[in-house]
Write a protein that holds these residues in place. Sequence first.
Motif, mmCIF file in Angstrom:
data_model
loop_
_atom_site.group_PDB
_atom_site.id
_atom_site.type_symbol
_atom_site.label_atom_id
_atom_site.label_comp_id
_atom_site.label_asym_id
_atom_site.label_seq_id
_atom_site.Cartn_x
_atom_site.Cartn_y
_atom_site.Cartn_z
ATOM 1 N N ASP A 73 97.589 -23.512 11.019
ATOM 2 C CA ASP A 73 98.424 -24.457 10.324
ATOM 3 C C ASP A 73 97.245 -25.566 9.847
ATOM 4 N N ILE A 74 96.426 -25.771 10.647
ATOM 5 C CA ILE A 74 95.419 -26.891 10.592
ATOM 6 C C ILE A 74 94.011 -26.452 10.994
ATOM 7 N N ILE A 75 93.041 -26.970 10.196
ATOM 8 C CA ILE A 75 91.555 -26.661 10.621
ATOM 9 C C ILE A 75 91.038 -27.784 10.960
ATOM 10 N N CYS A 76 90.219 -27.961 12.331
ATOM 11 C CA CYS A 76 89.810 -29.200 12.636
ATOM 12 C C CYS A 76 88.017 -28.839 12.347
ATOM 13 N N LEU A 77 87.442 -29.719 11.707
ATOM 14 C CA LEU A 77 85.862 -29.706 11.625
ATOM 15 C C LEU A 77 85.390 -31.059 12.248
ATOM 16 N N PRO A 78 85.213 -30.960 13.593
ATOM 17 C CA PRO A 78 84.736 -32.394 14.502
ATOM 18 C C PRO A 78 83.442 -32.535 14.605
ATOM 19 N N SER A 79 82.516 -31.959 13.457
ATOM 20 C CA SER A 79 81.138 -32.244 13.691
ATOM 21 C C SER A 79 80.592 -33.622 14.270
ATOM 22 N N ILE A 80 79.806 -33.720 14.893
ATOM 23 C CA ILE A 80 79.136 -35.011 15.362
ATOM 24 C C ILE A 80 78.046 -34.984 15.082
ATOM 25 N N CYS A 81 77.159 -34.059 14.341
ATOM 26 C CA CYS A 81 75.983 -34.065 13.268
ATOM 27 C C CYS A 81 76.317 -34.438 11.974
ATOM 28 N N GLU A 82 75.544 -34.608 11.344
ATOM 29 C CA GLU A 82 75.603 -34.920 9.824
ATOM 30 C C GLU A 82 75.451 -33.458 8.919
ATOM 31 N N ASP A 83 76.668 -32.929 9.041
ATOM 32 C CA ASP A 83 76.945 -31.586 8.287
ATOM 33 C C ASP A 83 76.623 -31.897 6.819
ATOM 34 N N ASN A 84 75.788 -31.102 6.065
ATOM 35 C CA ASN A 84 75.524 -31.233 4.770
ATOM 36 C C ASN A 84 76.582 -30.850 3.992
ATOM 37 N N LEU A 85 77.136 -29.643 3.900
ATOM 38 C CA LEU A 85 78.394 -29.224 2.894
ATOM 39 C C LEU A 85 78.979 -27.862 3.836
ATOM 40 N N PRO A 86 79.527 -28.255 4.933
ATOM 41 C CA PRO A 86 80.009 -26.983 5.566
ATOM 42 C C PRO A 86 81.228 -26.352 4.681
ATOM 43 N N GLY A 87 81.065 -25.102 4.482
ATOM 44 C CA GLY A 87 82.031 -24.249 3.600
ATOM 45 C C GLY A 87 83.331 -24.363 4.089
ATOM 46 N N VAL A 88 83.532 -24.314 5.663
ATOM 47 C CA VAL A 88 84.901 -24.219 6.176
ATOM 48 C C VAL A 88 85.734 -25.340 5.709
#
Length: 394
Positions: A294-309
Amino acid sequence: MKKILLINTLYHPYIGGGAEIIFQQQVEGLKKRGYEICVLTTGKNENLIKEYVNDIVIYRAGIKNFYWHYGNNKSNNKLIKLFWHVRDSYNIQMKKYINSILDMENPDIVICHNLAGFSISIWDEIKKNNLKIIQVLHDMYLLCANSTMFRKDHTCKKQCTICKVLRKIHKGKSEKIDVLVGVSQFIIHKMSSYNYFKSVKKQVIYNAQNIKYINKEKIWDGTDVLKIGYIGSLTKSKGIEWLITQFNQLNINAKLLIAGKGELIYEKYLKKLANNKIEFLGYVDSSEFYKKVDIICLPSICEDNLPGVAYEATANSIPVIATKRGGIPEIITDQVNGILIDPDHENSLGKAILELYKNKKLFNSLSAQARKSVESFLDVDKMLDEYETIIQNL
């Protein structure tokens, strides 16, 4: 019609992440538009081999370094890793491959993507042949040996001493490039802040994928178990440990489904950390995974450039809770298709999950707006048009 040589560290069936998926899409898309195409990539073979993937010529160059860095081939020895990166800062031995390909294929233009394994030494050889170079940036390889600027559990605020040494010549060499393409505004600004590509024409071309509409708008009425999803590599920099810790503290009717793999020792640690409401699925088909959550978490603590997720999930009407770092805010807009959080505030992740759990109106609004908000990331033809314009201008 022009002949194009495209270069990337990996190529199908060896997929390291989203960059390889986008790269193959570009390769096959340009071929369909009538360009003659050949690909140079690294491989586990000793020397250079030629094969075909979907009728496209693929050259796999045996890595001239301590190990081939795909999957489980990486060394766990820190000293060997350091020596690998030292050699990869300017790998003279990899030059012979680019010279062989240029002689055999005689391309009109070269498009470089990820260069780990080849190193920037190939720029010099391409320019010796008076060819134009388009360099596409998916990560921070030109600034950081690990490509992430993430070290000792923290995002690097500046280049560390080791990376300064390993990347000493890269700034000057970057002026050889004819056009720089960043897959986000973030990566262009990041390189510019270190004075890379100062005199080079720059353009942002967002990655795009044809994503079928799997899910209808999700409606949350609070009666079922809320299924929260994470899909990606299980690494500290992606914030997976933070997500598990925050979820453990929530007293709600929810499950956390984790898809992806990481280093075995770290995976075991994460599983010990998790409570009985958390399920580890390993590698899964992403389209099937999005049907379950129902929800997606994208908890990157790095500087993700452009995550496709981020755009894959929103394209399936799934609200995304994500950190406001790197290029993520170029996809996720707070209160429009998700909630943006700050990893410097430890409880922000748990609070965001709780907000969507309790606020049914907000959840349903984010779901309804999600797919429309990322339409530009779903138009592969538009992405190819932009690359084709650069090619024709050069």
